[in-house]
Write an enzyme that holds these catalytic residues in place. Structure first.
Site, mmCIF file in Angstrom:
data_model
loop_
_atom_site.group_PDB
_atom_site.id
_atom_site.type_symbol
_atom_site.label_atom_id
_atom_site.label_comp_id
_atom_site.label_asym_id
_atom_site.label_seq_id
_atom_site.Cartn_x
_atom_site.Cartn_y
_atom_site.Cartn_z
ATOM 1 N N ASN A 83 0.828 -1.192 0.000
ATOM 2 C CA ASN A 83 0.000 0.000 0.000
ATOM 3 C C ASN A 83 0.872 1.254 0.000
ATOM 4 O OD1 ASN A 83 -2.324 1.676 0.246
ATOM 5 N ND2 ASN A 83 -3.351 0.074 1.432
ATOM 6 N N HIS A 113 24.197 0.220 10.824
ATOM 7 C CA HIS A 113 25.489 0.883 10.994
ATOM 8 C C HIS A 113 26.222 0.257 12.178
ATOM 9 C CE1 HIS A 113 24.360 4.065 8.177
ATOM 10 N NE2 HIS A 113 23.154 3.952 8.699
#
Length: 187
Positions: A83, A113
């Protein structure tokens, strides 16, 4: 190993490497083109997504706006639906089984990270693959974090933050997500 090979293997890699930068540029051009299509250009939308993703089933439908990093690392099975305002950061592979539904504003993030500041400040990054089984429904504003694997027949409640993997036939929700309900096994 090339930076791309490191990236796909879940190792620290340099995202500024020219091949990766070019791949991201191509993905951004295709998503920009996709996001500018009219609601009555459904075949054009399908064609763009099929040229962007690594693999798809025949039946795929994505509502604009859609964003991704590379596109090539996204693999969806048959009857995939996403959607409005879906974001898939596909630094590592993202694999969906058949009959998967994503509600509005779902975020699926393979990118991560280093935890230590000196490593993080180096500019190197890493990613962890995400796998979603068959017959899964991910509710609105849900977030799927790097490395998560969801089994078959999993329902993710709206707003859930999924930080770990779950097996088959469960409804999960909350932050961090936990099992709310076990679903009956298909007969």
């Amino acid at each position: 190993m090339t930076e791309k090979q490191k990236m796909l293997a879940g190792k620290l890699y340099d995202p500024g490497e020219p091949e990766l930068a070019k791949m991201r540029q191509i993905a951004r051009q295709k998503t920009e083109k996709f996001n500018r299509t009219s609601h009555n250009e459904s075949q054009k939308r399908v064609d763009i997504i099929k040229s962007l993703f690594g693999s798809t089933g025949q039946n795929i439908h994505i509502e604009p706006s859609f964003r991704c990093d590379y596109g090539r690392n996204i693999h969806v099975g048959e009857n995939f639906y996403a959607n409005f305002d879906c974001v898939i950061l596909d630094v590592a592979e993202v694999r969906f089984g058949n009959n998967c539904l994503l509600a509005p504003q779902v975020g699926i993030y393979t990118a991560t990270h280093p935890l230590l500041p000196h490593e993080r400040n180096s500019g190197l990054e890493l990613a962890k693959q995400i796998t979603i089984g068959d017959n899964c429904w991910i509710g609105g504003h849900a977030t799927i974090n790097p490395g998560v694997q969801l089994g078959d027949n999993v329902v993710v409640a709206s707003g859930a933050v999924v930080t770990k993997s779950f097996g088959d036939n469960v409804v999960i929700g909350g932050n961090p997500a936990k099992v709310i309900k076990e679903l009956p096994i298909n007969e």
